[in-house]
Enzyme design. Structure first.
Site, short mmCIF file in Angstrom:
data_model
loop_
_atom_site.label_atom_id
_atom_site.label_comp_id
_atom_site.label_asym_id
_atom_site.label_seq_id
_atom_site.Cartn_x
_atom_site.Cartn_y
_atom_site.Cartn_z
N GLY A 47 7.72 -3.34 1.86
CA GLY A 47 8.38 -3.60 3.15
C GLY A 47 9.31 -2.44 3.43
N GLU A 48 10.52 -2.74 3.79
CA GLU A 48 11.52 -1.70 4.03
C GLU A 48 12.70 -1.97 3.10
OE1 GLU A 48 10.68 0.84 5.91
OE2 GLU A 48 12.56 1.75 5.32
N SER A 49 12.90 -1.09 2.13
CA SER A 49 13.88 -1.40 1.09
C SER A 49 15.31 -1.53 1.63
CB SER A 49 13.83 -0.36 -0.03
OG SER A 49 14.00 0.94 0.49
N CYS A 79 5.93 -0.94 -4.10
CA CYS A 79 6.41 -0.07 -3.01
C CYS A 79 7.91 -0.23 -2.74
CB CYS A 79 5.56 -0.34 -1.78
SG CYS A 79 5.49 1.09 -0.72
N ARG A 106 12.02 8.16 -1.79
CA ARG A 106 11.51 7.29 -0.71
C ARG A 106 10.67 8.11 0.27
NH1 ARG A 106 15.80 4.24 2.52
NH2 ARG A 106 13.95 3.27 3.35
N ILE A 132 1.42 3.14 1.60
CA ILE A 132 1.94 3.00 2.97
C ILE A 132 3.39 3.48 2.98
CG2 ILE A 132 2.36 1.42 4.91
CD1 ILE A 132 0.30 -0.50 3.59
N ARG A 133 3.61 4.64 3.54
CA ARG A 133 4.96 5.26 3.54
C ARG A 133 5.63 5.06 2.16
NH1 ARG A 133 8.33 2.88 6.40
NH2 ARG A 133 7.08 1.06 6.86
N HIS A 168 -0.02 -0.67 -2.91
CA HIS A 168 -0.09 -2.08 -2.52
C HIS A 168 -1.31 -2.77 -3.15
CE1 HIS A 168 3.08 -2.40 0.61
NE2 HIS A 168 2.93 -1.09 0.63
N GLU A 170 -1.83 -5.78 -3.52
CA GLU A 170 -2.12 -7.05 -2.82
C GLU A 170 -3.09 -6.84 -1.65
OE1 GLU A 170 0.56 -5.25 -2.52
OE2 GLU A 170 1.43 -5.41 -0.52
N1 GLN Z 1 9.12 3.30 3.15
C1 GLN Z 1 9.56 2.05 2.61
C2 GLN Z 1 10.97 2.17 2.01
O1 GLN Z 1 11.44 3.25 1.81
C3 GLN Z 1 8.61 1.50 1.57
C4 GLN Z 1 7.24 1.30 2.19
C5 GLN Z 1 6.46 0.12 1.66
O2 GLN Z 1 6.99 -0.76 1.01
N2 GLN Z 1 5.19 0.08 2.04
O3 GLN Z 1 11.58 1.20 1.77
#
Ligand code: GLN
Length: 184
Positions: A47-49, A79, A106, A132-133, A168, A170
Protein backbone atom coordinates in the site's frame (compact mmCIF):
# COMPACT_ATOMS: atom_id res chain seq x y z
CA UNK A 1 -3.98 -21.12 12.69
CA UNK A 2 -5.49 -17.63 13.10
CA UNK A 3 -3.85 -14.96 10.98
CA UNK A 4 -4.50 -11.24 11.30
CA UNK A 5 -4.09 -9.09 8.19
CA UNK A 6 -3.53 -5.39 8.79
CA UNK A 7 -6.46 -3.90 6.87
CA UNK A 8 -6.13 -0.14 7.27
CA UNK A 9 -5.09 0.56 3.71
CA UNK A 10 -3.65 -1.09 0.60
CA UNK A 11 -3.74 -4.63 -0.79
CA UNK A 12 -5.11 -6.49 2.23
CA UNK A 13 -8.11 -8.13 0.50
CA UNK A 14 -5.84 -10.10 -1.87
CA UNK A 15 -3.82 -11.49 1.06
CA UNK A 16 -7.00 -12.50 2.84
CA UNK A 17 -8.30 -14.32 -0.24
CA UNK A 18 -4.99 -16.10 -0.76
CA UNK A 19 -4.65 -17.19 2.88
CA UNK A 20 -8.26 -18.41 2.99
CA UNK A 21 -7.64 -20.43 -0.19
CA UNK A 22 -4.73 -22.05 1.64
CA UNK A 23 -7.07 -23.05 4.47
CA UNK A 24 -6.26 -20.34 7.02
CA UNK A 25 -8.55 -18.75 9.54
CA UNK A 26 -8.05 -15.08 8.61
CA UNK A 27 -9.37 -11.86 10.11
CA UNK A 28 -8.96 -8.15 9.40
CA UNK A 29 -7.10 -5.89 11.83
CA UNK A 30 -8.65 -2.43 11.74
CA UNK A 31 -8.77 -1.39 15.38
CA UNK A 32 -7.45 -2.35 18.81
CA UNK A 33 -10.50 -4.47 19.58
CA UNK A 34 -9.66 -6.75 16.64
CA UNK A 35 -6.48 -7.88 18.40
CA UNK A 36 -8.00 -8.48 21.84
CA UNK A 37 -8.28 -12.23 21.13
CA UNK A 38 -4.97 -14.05 20.65
CA UNK A 39 -3.79 -14.89 17.14
CA UNK A 40 -0.86 -16.75 15.61
CA UNK A 41 0.52 -14.72 12.73
CA UNK A 42 0.46 -11.25 11.21
CA UNK A 43 0.43 -9.99 7.62
CA UNK A 44 1.47 -6.43 6.72
CA UNK A 45 0.27 -5.75 3.16
CA UNK A 46 1.44 -3.45 0.39
CA UNK A 47 0.00 0.00 0.00
CA UNK A 48 1.45 3.34 0.99
CA UNK A 49 3.74 3.07 3.99
CA UNK A 50 3.39 6.73 5.05
CA UNK A 51 -0.41 6.45 5.03
CA UNK A 52 -0.26 3.16 6.90
CA UNK A 53 2.05 4.63 9.53
CA UNK A 54 -0.37 7.50 10.15
CA UNK A 55 -3.32 5.13 10.42
CA UNK A 56 -1.41 2.81 12.77
CA UNK A 57 -0.82 5.81 14.99
CA UNK A 58 -4.38 7.12 14.79
CA UNK A 59 -5.94 3.74 15.59
CA UNK A 60 -3.59 3.03 18.49
CA UNK A 61 -2.47 -0.19 16.77
CA UNK A 62 1.17 0.84 16.43
CA UNK A 63 2.37 -0.02 19.94
CA UNK A 64 0.44 -3.26 20.51
CA UNK A 65 1.54 -4.61 17.11
CA UNK A 66 5.12 -3.49 17.76
CA UNK A 67 4.98 -5.41 21.03
CA UNK A 68 3.66 -8.59 19.34
CA UNK A 69 6.37 -8.38 16.66
CA UNK A 70 9.10 -7.94 19.28
CA UNK A 71 7.71 -10.97 21.14
CA UNK A 72 8.22 -13.02 17.95
CA UNK A 73 4.84 -13.38 16.27
CA UNK A 74 5.47 -14.69 12.71
CA UNK A 75 5.14 -11.82 10.23
CA UNK A 76 4.76 -11.73 6.47
CA UNK A 77 5.35 -8.22 5.12
CA UNK A 78 4.99 -7.25 1.48
CA UNK A 79 6.14 -4.06 -0.23
CA UNK A 80 4.94 -1.19 2.02
CA UNK A 81 4.92 -3.80 4.81
CA UNK A 82 8.65 -4.32 4.27
CA UNK A 83 9.17 -0.58 4.77
CA UNK A 84 7.19 -0.74 8.05
CA UNK A 85 9.53 -3.45 9.40
CA UNK A 86 12.80 -1.81 8.33
CA UNK A 87 15.06 -0.29 10.94
CA UNK A 88 16.32 2.30 8.45
CA UNK A 89 14.77 4.06 5.49
CA UNK A 90 17.18 5.66 3.03
CA UNK A 91 16.91 9.42 3.21
CA UNK A 92 16.35 9.44 6.95
CA UNK A 93 12.58 9.01 7.07
CA UNK A 94 11.32 7.86 10.46
CA UNK A 95 11.00 4.08 10.85
CA UNK A 96 7.83 2.34 12.06
CA UNK A 97 8.18 -1.10 13.71
CA UNK A 98 11.96 -1.10 13.15
CA UNK A 99 12.12 -4.82 13.92
CA UNK A 100 14.25 -5.94 10.96
CA UNK A 101 17.88 -5.07 10.74
CA UNK A 102 17.69 -3.77 7.17
CA UNK A 103 17.85 -0.49 5.28
CA UNK A 104 15.34 0.04 2.48
CA UNK A 105 14.97 2.47 -0.37
CA UNK A 106 11.39 3.51 -1.08
CA UNK A 107 10.09 3.80 -4.68
CA UNK A 108 13.49 2.41 -5.55
CA UNK A 109 12.76 1.64 -9.20
CA UNK A 110 11.62 5.18 -9.96
CA UNK A 111 8.07 6.39 -10.44
CA UNK A 112 7.80 5.88 -14.22
CA UNK A 113 9.27 2.38 -14.49
CA UNK A 114 8.11 1.55 -11.00
CA UNK A 115 5.85 -1.36 -11.90
CA UNK A 116 6.99 -4.55 -13.61
CA UNK A 117 6.87 -8.33 -13.34
CA UNK A 118 9.75 -10.77 -13.40
CA UNK A 119 10.51 -14.39 -12.52
CA UNK A 120 13.10 -14.97 -9.86
CA UNK A 121 14.34 -17.56 -7.40
CA UNK A 122 12.72 -17.80 -3.98
CA UNK A 123 13.56 -20.67 -1.63
CA UNK A 124 14.50 -23.09 -4.39
CA UNK A 125 11.60 -22.23 -6.71
CA UNK A 126 11.27 -19.77 -9.56
CA UNK A 127 8.22 -17.63 -8.90
CA UNK A 128 6.47 -14.67 -10.46
CA UNK A 129 7.20 -11.34 -8.77
CA UNK A 130 5.00 -8.32 -9.51
CA UNK A 131 6.60 -5.06 -8.36
CA UNK A 132 4.45 -1.95 -7.84
CA UNK A 133 6.35 1.24 -6.96
CA UNK A 134 8.41 -1.13 -4.90
CA UNK A 135 11.19 -0.65 -2.40
CA UNK A 136 14.30 -2.81 -2.31
CA UNK A 137 16.72 -3.60 0.48
CA UNK A 138 20.02 -1.68 0.40
CA UNK A 139 21.68 -3.12 3.53
CA UNK A 140 21.18 -6.16 5.74
CA UNK A 141 22.40 -6.90 9.24
CA UNK A 142 24.25 -10.06 10.20
CA UNK A 143 21.09 -11.83 11.39
CA UNK A 144 19.16 -11.17 8.20
CA UNK A 145 19.03 -13.88 5.57
CA UNK A 146 18.73 -12.85 1.91
CA UNK A 147 16.02 -14.91 0.19
CA UNK A 148 15.87 -13.32 -3.28
CA UNK A 149 17.91 -11.00 -5.45
CA UNK A 150 16.71 -9.46 -8.70
CA UNK A 151 19.06 -7.41 -10.91
CA UNK A 152 21.59 -7.29 -8.06
CA UNK A 153 19.00 -5.82 -5.66
CA UNK A 154 17.77 -7.63 -2.57
CA UNK A 155 14.01 -8.16 -2.84
CA UNK A 156 13.25 -10.75 -0.14
CA UNK A 157 14.68 -11.21 3.35
CA UNK A 158 14.08 -13.22 6.51
CA UNK A 159 15.04 -12.46 10.08
CA UNK A 160 13.87 -14.80 12.81
CA UNK A 161 10.15 -15.27 12.21
CA UNK A 162 9.79 -12.23 9.96
CA UNK A 163 9.66 -12.59 6.17
CA UNK A 164 9.64 -9.41 4.09
CA UNK A 165 9.44 -9.10 0.31
CA UNK A 166 9.48 -6.11 -2.07
CA UNK A 167 6.98 -7.65 -4.46
CA UNK A 168 3.33 -8.76 -4.29
CA UNK A 169 2.99 -12.57 -3.89
CA UNK A 170 -0.75 -12.11 -3.27
CA UNK A 171 -1.19 -11.11 -6.92
CA UNK A 172 0.14 -14.38 -8.38
CA UNK A 173 -0.78 -18.07 -8.30
CA UNK A 174 2.57 -19.01 -6.76
CA UNK A 175 2.43 -20.04 -3.12
CA UNK A 176 6.14 -20.35 -2.21
CA UNK A 177 6.17 -17.20 -0.03
CA UNK A 178 3.02 -18.25 1.84
CA UNK A 179 4.32 -21.82 2.18
CA UNK A 180 7.44 -20.52 3.94
CA UNK A 181 5.36 -18.20 6.14
CA UNK A 182 2.86 -20.89 7.12
CA UNK A 183 5.69 -23.30 8.00
CA UNK A 184 7.05 -20.73 10.47
N1 GLN B 1 5.61 3.00 -2.76
C1 GLN B 1 4.99 2.49 -1.58
C2 GLN B 1 5.64 3.07 -0.32
O1 GLN B 1 6.68 3.64 -0.39
C3 GLN B 1 5.02 0.97 -1.52
C4 GLN B 1 4.30 0.41 -2.74
C5 GLN B 1 3.57 -0.88 -2.50
O2 GLN B 1 3.32 -1.29 -1.37
N2 GLN B 1 3.12 -1.49 -3.59
O3 GLN B 1 5.09 2.95 0.71
Amino acid sequence: MRTGVLSLQGAFAEHIRKLRDLGNDVFEIRSQKDIEKPFDALVLPGGESTAMKKLLDATGLLNPLKQLISEGIPVLATCAGLILLAKNIEGGEESCFASMDIEVKRNAYGRQLGSFRCKEHFNGEVIEMPFIRAPYVTKVGKDTEILSVHDDKIVAVKQGRQIAVSFHPELTDDTAVYDMFLKI
